[in-house]
Write a protein that holds these residues in place. Structure first.
Motif, PDB file in Angstrom:
ATOM      1  N   THR A 261     -18.284  52.647  42.810  1.00 21.90           N
ATOM      2  CA  THR A 261     -18.432  53.976  43.419  1.00 21.90           C
ATOM      3  C   THR A 261     -17.972  54.853  42.756  1.00 21.90           C
ATOM      4  OG1 THR A 261     -16.368  52.637  43.605  1.00 21.90           O
ATOM      5  CG2 THR A 261     -17.073  52.821  45.444  1.00 21.90           C
ATOM      6  N   SER A 262     -18.234  55.219  41.160  1.00 21.37           N
ATOM      7  CA  SER A 262     -18.717  55.666  40.374  1.00 21.37           C
ATOM      8  C   SER A 262     -18.310  57.271  40.333  1.00 21.37           C
ATOM      9  CB  SER A 262     -19.338  54.825  39.297  1.00 21.37           C
ATOM     10  OG  SER A 262     -20.974  55.224  39.026  1.00 21.37           O
ATOM     11  N   GLY A 263     -18.762  57.228  40.425  1.00 18.99           N
ATOM     12  CA  GLY A 263     -19.511  58.988  41.052  1.00 18.99           C
ATOM     13  C   GLY A 263     -19.578  59.623  39.653  1.00 18.99           C
ATOM     14  N   ALA A 264     -18.809  60.796  38.917  1.00 13.94           N
ATOM     15  CA  ALA A 264     -19.086  61.283  37.430  1.00 13.94           C
ATOM     16  C   ALA A 264     -17.735  60.740  36.150  1.00 13.94           C
ATOM     17  CB  ALA A 264     -18.702  62.592  37.970  1.00 13.94           C
ATOM     18  N   SER A 265     -17.250  59.211  36.829  1.00 13.28           N
ATOM     19  CA  SER A 265     -16.609  58.209  35.869  1.00 13.28           C
ATOM     20  C   SER A 265     -17.700  57.753  34.474  1.00 13.28           C
ATOM     21  CB  SER A 265     -15.760  57.134  36.570  1.00 13.28           C
ATOM     22  OG  SER A 265     -14.753  57.663  37.665  1.00 13.28           O
ATOM     23  N   PRO A 266     -17.298  57.674  32.984  1.00 18.60           N
ATOM     24  CA  PRO A 266     -17.938  56.857  32.524  1.00 18.60           C
ATOM     25  C   PRO A 266     -18.182  55.982  33.176  1.00 18.60           C
ATOM     26  CG  PRO A 266     -16.193  58.167  31.553  1.00 18.60           C
ATOM     27  CD  PRO A 266     -16.272  58.056  33.430  1.00 18.60           C
ATOM     28  N   HIS A 267     -19.646  55.066  32.574  1.00 15.78           N
ATOM     29  CA  HIS A 267     -20.242  54.021  32.294  1.00 15.78           C
ATOM     30  C   HIS A 267     -19.664  53.101  31.308  1.00 15.78           C
ATOM     31  CE1 HIS A 267     -23.253  54.517  35.622  1.00 15.78           C
ATOM     32  NE2 HIS A 267     -23.312  55.554  34.550  1.00 15.78           N
ATOM     33  N   ASN A 268     -18.850  51.564  31.738  1.00 10.74           N
ATOM     34  CA  ASN A 268     -18.847  50.954  31.043  1.00 10.74           C
ATOM     35  C   ASN A 268     -19.996  50.467  29.610  1.00 10.74           C
ATOM     36  OD1 ASN A 268     -16.047  50.615  31.990  1.00 10.74           O
ATOM     37  ND2 ASN A 268     -16.284  48.855  32.320  1.00 10.74           N
TER      38      ASN A 268
END
Length: 321
Positions: A261-268
């Motif tokens: 559900t990450s969408g445009a959130s930065p990856h870890n």
């Protein structure tokens, strides 16, 4: 005509991949005074619990000059949250905290058809507004003082999805994600980093309290959840902040929901997130199907429960011919 375009795309993907790897390798970890010996201020409403927390901090004191303080404030209004933040700053020589951890929240599970205006508003007050008002106070003060720092929200894995029983709780946790996503972008203007934690079950006093009203079907769905102790949750939260992760997950299932559900959130981590996302696309579909089957299997027991509570209308309309 197609080959040049394809080559450009491949080159761009390779460049993106190399940039991501370089960012992961060169990321500098946050170090709150060597992880130990940091000054700590705790704000809460209950003075008795604050005193117990202060005693625990004193028992864990690392250096004689550590500043360990507590402040009693109700944080359910913008004005009191601002006063609490100012008090913490004043108690530390007028300096803004390097990191603000927003951990307040409470859950009272139940069926949506039994909720009312007061309970739904209380759910948002306890789960969203208490953290939002504190974040507002922190953002204003740090921006005015030109003081870089960190704001860390605590959501829940139920901020990624939700299940039966959490209609008064999950909306607030989803709202926290929306606020954190916005502030992660906006507070770049002031060199303030934003993080948000999505833990699963934490065996805290609050968990014991919420189980008193939790529907049986919700307990059944959660029975395979291993959960974690508060100290373990805190360690995973701190580790995520040190690693510079925006979304911080506490376990394998949390990582599946985060990556799916990450969408445009930065990856870890680009590579591991790809793996988590792939597993999640398959595994979570089966998980959801199992949850739905459990709920449907509970329908007869649920109807009996509502009947005993005299929920249904006494006069049932027949079918017109």
């Amino acid at each position: 005509m197609v080959a040049p375009a394809l080559s450009t795309t491949v080159a761009f993907d390779i460049l993106t991949f190399i940039t991501a790897i370089w960012a992961m390798l060169s990321r500098k970890k946050w170090d709150p005074r060597g992880e130990k010996g940091a000054d700590v201020s705790i704000v809460a409403r209950n003075e008795e619990r604050l005193q117990k927390a202060l005693e625990q901090m004193e028992n864990a004191r690392q250096t004689p000059n550590q500043v360990l303080k507590t402040y009693s404030f109700a944080l359910n209004h913008a004005s009191s949250s601002s006063a609490a933040f100012d008090a913490a700053c004043n108690g530390n020589g007028g300096k803004c905290p390097d990191a603000v951890f927003l951990c307040a929240g409470a859950s009272r599970p139940g069926f949506f058809v039994e909720e009312d205006e007061a309970s739904l508003r209380q759910g948002m007050d306890n789960g969203y507004w208490v953290q939002a008002w504190s974040a507002l106070a922190a953002a204003k003060r740090t921006a005015k003082d030109r003081s870089p720092g960190k704001i860390v929200f605590v959501s829940s894995v139920l901020g990624y999805m939700s299940i039966i029983g959490y209609s008064s709780y999950s909306p607030a946790k989803h709202a926290l994600r929306g606020l954190a996503e916005t502030l992660r972008s906006e507070l770049l203007l002031y060199s303030v980093a934003v993080h948000i934690f999505f833990p699963g079950t934490i065996y805290s006093p609050g968990y014991i309290e919420e189980n008193k009203s939790k529907p049986k079907i919700t307990l059944k769905i959660e029975e395979s959840d291993e959960g974690m102790q508060p100290d373990e949750a805190a360690q995973r939260l701190l580790h995520g902040v040190q690693e510079g992760h925006f979304h911080i997950s506490a376990d394998f299932l949390g990582n599946l929901f985060r990556s799916s559900t990450s969408g445009a959130s930065p990856h870890n981590n680009v590579l591991t997130d790809i793996v988590y996302s792939f597993i999640g696309r398959i595994g979570l579909a089966f998980w959801r199907r199992g949850v739905d089957a459990s709920i449907l299997g509970h329908r007869a027991e649920h109807e009996d429960y509502l009947t005993r509570k005299r929920f249904f209308n006494s006069k049932v309309m027949g079918t017109s011919q």
